[in-house]
Write a protein that holds these residues in place. Structure first.
Motif, PDB file in Angstrom:
ATOM      1  N   LYS A  18       0.829  -1.293   0.075  1.00 60.19           N
ATOM      2  CA  LYS A  18      -0.125   0.019  -0.100  1.00 60.19           C
ATOM      3  C   LYS A  18       1.120   1.302   0.140  1.00 60.19           C
ATOM      4  O   LYS A  18       1.133   1.863   0.941  1.00 60.19           O
ATOM      5  N   PHE A  19       1.494   1.551  -1.124  1.00 62.70           N
ATOM      6  CA  PHE A  19       2.612   2.523  -1.201  1.00 62.70           C
ATOM      7  C   PHE A  19       2.002   4.016  -1.011  1.00 62.70           C
ATOM      8  O   PHE A  19       2.942   4.716  -0.375  1.00 62.70           O
ATOM      9  N   ALA A  20       0.694   4.153  -1.348  1.00 65.36           N
ATOM     10  CA  ALA A  20       0.430   5.663  -0.992  1.00 65.36           C
ATOM     11  C   ALA A  20       0.225   5.775   0.245  1.00 65.36           C
ATOM     12  O   ALA A  20       0.662   6.961   0.832  1.00 65.36           O
ATOM     13  N   GLN A  21      -0.262   5.027   1.063  1.00 60.79           N
ATOM     14  CA  GLN A  21      -0.212   5.061   2.564  1.00 60.79           C
ATOM     15  C   GLN A  21       1.167   5.038   3.333  1.00 60.79           C
ATOM     16  O   GLN A  21       1.536   5.878   4.138  1.00 60.79           O
ATOM     17  N   ALA A  22       1.935   4.226   2.529  1.00 59.86           N
ATOM     18  CA  ALA A  22       3.453   4.411   3.386  1.00 59.86           C
ATOM     19  C   ALA A  22       4.043   5.928   2.872  1.00 59.86           C
ATOM     20  O   ALA A  22       4.772   6.287   3.822  1.00 59.86           O
ATOM     21  N   ALA A  23       3.624   6.308   1.602  1.00 62.58           N
ATOM     22  CA  ALA A  23       4.163   7.753   1.211  1.00 62.58           C
ATOM     23  C   ALA A  23       3.765   8.936   2.093  1.00 62.58           C
ATOM     24  O   ALA A  23       4.556   9.519   2.494  1.00 62.58           O
ATOM     25  N   ALA A  24       2.250   8.403   2.548  1.00 62.20           N
ATOM     26  CA  ALA A  24       1.918   9.376   3.299  1.00 62.20           C
ATOM     27  C   ALA A  24       2.524   9.469   4.848  1.00 62.20           C
ATOM     28  O   ALA A  24       2.831  10.730   5.448  1.00 62.20           O
ATOM     29  N   PHE A  25       2.716   8.414   5.316  1.00 69.99           N
ATOM     30  CA  PHE A  25       3.501   8.287   6.493  1.00 69.99           C
ATOM     31  C   PHE A  25       4.859   8.933   6.472  1.00 69.99           C
ATOM     32  O   PHE A  25       5.517   9.439   7.552  1.00 69.99           O
ATOM     33  N   ALA A  26       5.595   8.639   5.305  1.00 70.49           N
ATOM     34  CA  ALA A  26       6.944   8.930   5.271  1.00 70.49           C
ATOM     35  C   ALA A  26       6.847  10.351   5.031  1.00 70.49           C
ATOM     36  O   ALA A  26       7.959  11.135   5.714  1.00 70.49           O
ATOM     37  N   LEU A  27       5.799  10.946   4.423  1.00 64.71           N
ATOM     38  CA  LEU A  27       5.746  12.587   4.395  1.00 64.71           C
ATOM     39  C   LEU A  27       5.670  13.115   5.524  1.00 64.71           C
ATOM     40  O   LEU A  27       6.180  14.094   6.235  1.00 64.71           O
ATOM     41  N   ALA A  28       4.869  12.449   6.512  1.00 66.33           N
ATOM     42  CA  ALA A  28       4.600  12.963   7.915  1.00 66.33           C
ATOM     43  C   ALA A  28       5.876  12.625   8.645  1.00 66.33           C
ATOM     44  O   ALA A  28       5.963  13.626   9.393  1.00 66.33           O
ATOM     45  N   GLY A  29       6.626  11.729   8.456  1.00 66.33           N
ATOM     46  CA  GLY A  29       7.904  11.589   9.185  1.00 66.33           C
ATOM     47  C   GLY A  29       8.734  12.903   8.697  1.00 66.33           C
ATOM     48  O   GLY A  29       9.636  13.196   9.661  1.00 66.33           O
ATOM     49  N   ALA A  30       8.836  13.229   7.489  1.00 68.05           N
ATOM     50  CA  ALA A  30       9.623  14.258   6.883  1.00 68.05           C
ATOM     51  C   ALA A  30       9.429  15.782   7.532  1.00 68.05           C
ATOM     52  O   ALA A  30      10.125  16.453   8.130  1.00 68.05           O
ATOM     53  N   VAL A  31       7.941  16.044   7.750  1.00 63.05           N
ATOM     54  CA  VAL A  31       7.408  17.206   8.590  1.00 63.05           C
ATOM     55  C   VAL A  31       7.896  17.022  10.102  1.00 63.05           C
ATOM     56  O   VAL A  31       8.555  17.933  10.526  1.00 63.05           O
ATOM     57  N   LEU A  32       7.476  15.930  10.559  1.00 60.09           N
ATOM     58  CA  LEU A  32       7.984  15.870  12.124  1.00 60.09           C
ATOM     59  C   LEU A  32       9.438  15.642  12.480  1.00 60.09           C
ATOM     60  O   LEU A  32       9.739  16.337  13.271  1.00 60.09           O
TER      61      LEU A  32
END
Length: 182
Positions: free
Chosen positions: A111-125
């Motif tokens: 589920k790469f879109a969801q993984a990308a969303a969490f990685a993006l959240a990780g970038a912001v955090l």
């Protein structure tokens, strides 16, 4: 209340109890999740292990009457002690573990879109120091934040690939769920 308990119960008696509780929690984490998600659980533990190792190093160096800065990062690194890496990986370990586990689990499930969303959240955090940082601020660890953003872009690109070019069958569909912990 906690200080009263610590005054009554010796610390050497508390540590084995905490270790036992930790072992039970760890066992339950592996028993109550699908077997295929075991790598995500291990990934979630890495920031906590890094933070623990950094505390152990600080304690040992403190007992020797010195600290990592006085010894020198180059000298530590030349002897296989990646102190700065432990500090970066262990900073904000609770959020870091959650984000890494989510990315790992979604990648396993393809589920790469969801993984990308969490990685993006990780970038912001990470950019604001909630993850991989010792303090909250702006651009606390920008290189790590950029790495998360690159991973997010890569995973989002995978999510946009045609289904024919990627096998979207989740690997755990063939593996039964783990037996729940008792």
């Amino acid at each position: 209340m906690i200080s009263l308990l610590l005054a009554i119960i010796p610390v050497v008696a508390i540590y084995p109890i905490l270790l036992y509780i930790g072992m039970l929690i760890g066992a339950q984490a592996f028993q109550s999740t699908p077997k295929v998600h075991a790598p995500a659980i291990v990934l979630a533990l890495t920031p906590h292990l890094a933070a623990w190792a950094a505390v152990q190093l600080d304690g040992a160096l403190g007992a020797a009457g010195t600290n990592a800065a006085a010894v020198g990062m180059d000298k530590l690194g030349n002897n296989g002690v990646l102190y700065e890496g432990l500090k970066v990986m262990g900073g904000g370990s609770i959020l870091t573990g959650l984000v890494l586990a989510a990315v790992g689990a979604f990648v396993i499930d393809k589920k790469f879109a969801q993984a990308a969303a969490f990685a993006l959240a990780g970038a912001v955090l990470t950019f604001f120091g909630f993850m991989h940082g010792e303090a909250v601020g702006i651009a606390v660890t920008p290189t790590v934040a950029i790495a998360y953003a690159i991973v997010a872009a890569f995973l989002y690109g995978l999510s946009r690939m045609p289904a024919s070019s990627l096998d979207r069958t989740a690997p755990h569909e063939a593996i039964p769920d783990a037996v729940p912990a008792e």
